[in-house]
Scaffold this active site. Structure first.
Site, PDB file in Angstrom:
ATOM      1  CB  CYS A 159      -0.956  -0.012   1.190  1.00  0.00           C
ATOM      2  SG  CYS A 159      -2.159  -1.333   1.041  1.00  0.00           S
ATOM      3  CG  HIS A 163      -3.303   3.472   1.060  1.00  0.00           C
ATOM      4  ND1 HIS A 163      -3.660   2.967  -0.166  1.00  0.00           N
ATOM      5  CD2 HIS A 163      -3.465   2.451   1.958  1.00  0.00           C
ATOM      6  CE1 HIS A 163      -4.002   1.698  -0.020  1.00  0.00           C
ATOM      7  NE2 HIS A 163      -3.897   1.360   1.250  1.00  0.00           N
ATOM      8  CG  ASN A 223      -6.697  -0.847  -0.085  1.00  0.00           C
ATOM      9  OD1 ASN A 223      -5.874  -0.503  -0.926  1.00  0.00           O
ATOM     10  ND2 ASN A 223      -6.356  -1.154   1.157  1.00  0.00           N
TER      11      ASN A 223
HETATM   12  N1  COA Z   1     -19.071  -9.379   5.886  1.00  0.00           N
HETATM   13  C1  COA Z   1     -19.711  -9.685   7.005  1.00  0.00           C
HETATM   14  N2  COA Z   1     -19.087 -10.020   8.157  1.00  0.00           N
HETATM   15  C2  COA Z   1     -17.752 -10.013   8.150  1.00  0.00           C
HETATM   16  C3  COA Z   1     -17.008  -9.687   7.000  1.00  0.00           C
HETATM   17  C4  COA Z   1     -17.717  -9.365   5.835  1.00  0.00           C
HETATM   18  N3  COA Z   1     -17.106  -9.044   4.683  1.00  0.00           N
HETATM   19  N4  COA Z   1     -15.697  -9.775   7.284  1.00  0.00           N
HETATM   20  C5  COA Z   1     -15.596 -10.123   8.570  1.00  0.00           C
HETATM   21  N5  COA Z   1     -16.840 -10.283   9.110  1.00  0.00           N
HETATM   22  C6  COA Z   1     -17.211 -10.642  10.476  1.00  0.00           C
HETATM   23  C7  COA Z   1     -16.110 -11.374  11.197  1.00  0.00           C
HETATM   24  O1  COA Z   1     -16.156 -12.759  10.875  1.00  0.00           O
HETATM   25  C8  COA Z   1     -16.455 -11.112  12.634  1.00  0.00           C
HETATM   26  O2  COA Z   1     -17.509 -11.972  12.999  1.00  0.00           O
HETATM   27  P1  COA Z   1     -17.582 -12.577  14.497  1.00  0.00           P
HETATM   28  O3  COA Z   1     -17.703 -11.382  15.402  1.00  0.00           O
HETATM   29  O4  COA Z   1     -18.802 -13.430  14.439  1.00  0.00           O
HETATM   30  O5  COA Z   1     -16.312 -13.340  14.679  1.00  0.00           O
HETATM   31  C9  COA Z   1     -17.022  -9.689  12.603  1.00  0.00           C
HETATM   32  O6  COA Z   1     -17.397  -9.444  11.231  1.00  0.00           O
HETATM   33  C10 COA Z   1     -16.056  -8.626  13.067  1.00  0.00           C
HETATM   34  O7  COA Z   1     -14.775  -8.858  12.448  1.00  0.00           O
HETATM   35  P2  COA Z   1     -13.569  -7.884  12.642  1.00  0.00           P
HETATM   36  O8  COA Z   1     -12.441  -8.343  11.779  1.00  0.00           O
HETATM   37  O9  COA Z   1     -13.308  -7.658  14.100  1.00  0.00           O
HETATM   38  O10 COA Z   1     -14.215  -6.545  12.040  1.00  0.00           O
HETATM   39  P3  COA Z   1     -13.670  -5.073  12.040  1.00  0.00           P
HETATM   40  O11 COA Z   1     -14.683  -4.189  12.629  1.00  0.00           O
HETATM   41  O12 COA Z   1     -12.271  -4.977  12.556  1.00  0.00           O
HETATM   42  O13 COA Z   1     -13.627  -4.745  10.487  1.00  0.00           O
HETATM   43  C11 COA Z   1     -12.024  -4.597   8.735  1.00  0.00           C
HETATM   44  C12 COA Z   1     -12.828  -5.533   9.643  1.00  0.00           C
HETATM   45  C13 COA Z   1     -11.139  -5.484   7.877  1.00  0.00           C
HETATM   46  C14 COA Z   1     -12.972  -3.828   7.860  1.00  0.00           C
HETATM   47  C15 COA Z   1     -11.186  -3.618   9.588  1.00  0.00           C
HETATM   48  O14 COA Z   1     -10.519  -4.327  10.601  1.00  0.00           O
HETATM   49  C16 COA Z   1     -10.206  -2.837   8.789  1.00  0.00           C
HETATM   50  O15 COA Z   1     -10.564  -2.110   7.889  1.00  0.00           O
HETATM   51  N6  COA Z   1      -8.920  -2.934   9.134  1.00  0.00           N
HETATM   52  C17 COA Z   1      -7.890  -2.262   8.376  1.00  0.00           C
HETATM   53  C18 COA Z   1      -7.665  -3.044   7.125  1.00  0.00           C
HETATM   54  C19 COA Z   1      -6.867  -2.307   6.124  1.00  0.00           C
HETATM   55  O16 COA Z   1      -6.864  -1.115   6.058  1.00  0.00           O
HETATM   56  N7  COA Z   1      -6.178  -3.094   5.304  1.00  0.00           N
HETATM   57  C20 COA Z   1      -5.412  -2.568   4.249  1.00  0.00           C
HETATM   58  C21 COA Z   1      -4.131  -2.094   4.782  1.00  0.00           C
HETATM   59  S1  COA Z   1      -3.496  -0.896   3.812  1.00  0.00           S
END
Ligand code: COA
Length: 347
Positions: free
Chosen positions: A114, A274, A304
């Site tokens: 990224c 980004h 992204n």
């Molecule tokens: N649709 C529905 N549910 C989903 C899902 C999706 N696409 N992806 C994950 N879940 C579920 C998980 O399984 C979890 O379920 P559970 O509570 O029953 O175990 C729940 O949603 C919460 O998951 P979690 O990973 O804690 O969610 P979050 O609030 O942290 O959001 C991201 C997930 C990935 C959106 C977030 O963590 C994020 O954006 N992080 C930064 C990622 C990023 O920027 N990456 C690129 C780097 S440059």
């Protein structure tokens, strides 16, 4: 010492729009979850066979070169940032050199995920400052859609990423009032595996029992059924950990660039973060005390696009008339590695 300025920009987004509801046909997810957690409404996916990371980069580069008022023959060097290259090797830079019938110039690929484009821009900036080159083509391009896990197992990652490309021509200038003021690059490999694609690769896990491997096991080292069964050929991400680190490092590296040049955060005319997650961008905006019109976000439409996200957003903001001569523009990125970076530009 010459400075470098962005003389031309281009972007390329595939026509194929894939909405959150389209994704819900493949995996257990829904529009509300994706929009609430990431801000993403839709993303673009490249044509399965006719578009590649290199071809999209070439489309963006062609526009950037034309807008710079030069030809492909005037380019002295190529820097291509991507994590999804057409081939394991060689890199995409040489494919651009071939397609655009350029001279036998140097071509360098950057693998910084990224933050790849900001790293690439910094590398190009150094070559121009030393007087070695005058026109450098810097490209960020990704075709994520070829390698995402579209089953429910991969939903935390697959919903985030999209395809696209952006490019700039970085050009030497003697005008001391404009151009790239400084770039700032960082890494912390402590959490390298938190956001990573493990295979194919040469990491130590493969080598534990090397001496006792039979022929089949040797052949399996590069890519095996076991790796595929464990989804190790897809990206892996601990989303919450990435989020926590990003909201600290983004503001830090932006402030570093401002401090180095005697500016404060409110002096920024346009911040191009980004496009990792809209919530991250909003947190950074709030932390720096910036108004909506001082930050350009487009993750809602494109998701992204990793190394392509900064040049796509920069080009789009400029096309929309949001960046004008004399403006203070800050580029900032954070991602896998972890690596993070910023660039401060007087437009
Ligand atoms: N649709 C529905 N549910 C989903 C899902 C999706 N696409 N992806 C994950 N879940 C579920 C998980 O399984 C979890 O379920 P559970 O509570 O029953 O175990 C729940 O949603 C919460 O998951 P979690 O990973 O804690 O969610 P979050 O609030 O942290 O959001 C991201 C997930 C990935 C959106 C977030 O963590 C994020 O954006 N992080 C930064 C990622 C990023 O920027 N990456 C690129 C780097 S440059």
């Amino acid at each position: 010492m010459p400075r470098s300025r962005i003389a031309g920009m281009g972007k390329y987004l595939p026509n194929n729009v894939f909405t959150n509801n389209d994704l819900a046909q493949f995996m257990d997810t829904n529009d509300e979850w994706i929009q609430e957690r990431t801000g993403i409404k839709e993303r673009r996916y490249a044509h399965r066979t006719e578009e590649t990371t290199a071809t999209m980069g070439i489309e963006a580069a062609t526009i950037a070169i034309e807008r710079a008022g030069i030809t492909a023959q005037d380019i002295d060097f190529i820097v291509f940032a991507t994590l999804s290259p057409d081939y394991y090797f060689p890199g995409c830079g040489v494919l651009v050199q071939r397609a655009l019938k350029m001279k036998e110039i140097g071509a360098l690929d950057i693998r910084n995920q990224c933050s790849g484009f900001v790293y690439a821009l910094s590398v190009a900036d150094q070559f121009i400052k030393t007087g070695m080159y005058k026109n450098i083509l810097v490209i960020g391009s990704e075709k994520h859609s070829f390698g995402l896990d579209f089953s429910t197992r991969g939903r935390n990652i697959s919903v985030i990423f999209g395809d696209g490309a952006g490019a700039v021509v970085l050009q030497a200038t003697d005008d001391s009032n404009r151009g790239i003021l400084s770039t700032h690059l960082h890494s912390d490999g402590e959490s390298a595996e938190i956001l990573a694609m493990y295979n194919p690769g040469t990491h130590a896990n493969h080598w534990g029992n090397y001496a006792s491997f039979n022929d089949a096991e040797m052949a399996d080292m590069f890519m095996s059924h076991a790796m595929i069964d464990k989804a190790e050929n897809f990206p892996n991400m601990d989303g919450p950990s990435v989020f926590k680190k990003a909201v600290v490092k983004f503001p830090e590296v932006i402030m570093e660039a401002l401090d180095a040049n005697g500016y404060k955060s409110t002096d920024i005319d346009m911040l191009i973060p980004h496009q990792a997650n809209l919530r991250i961008s909003q947190f950074v905006q709030q932390k720096l005390g910036l108004k909506d019109e001082q930050v350009h976000n487009n993750i809602q439409q494109y998701g992204n696009t990793t190394a392509a996200s900064v040049p796509i957003a920069l080009c789009e903001a400029w096309e929309q008339g949001k960046i004008k001569e004399g403006n203070l523009v800050c580029l900032a990125a954070f991602g896998s590695g972890f690596t993070w970076a910023s660039a401060l530009i007087k437009w």
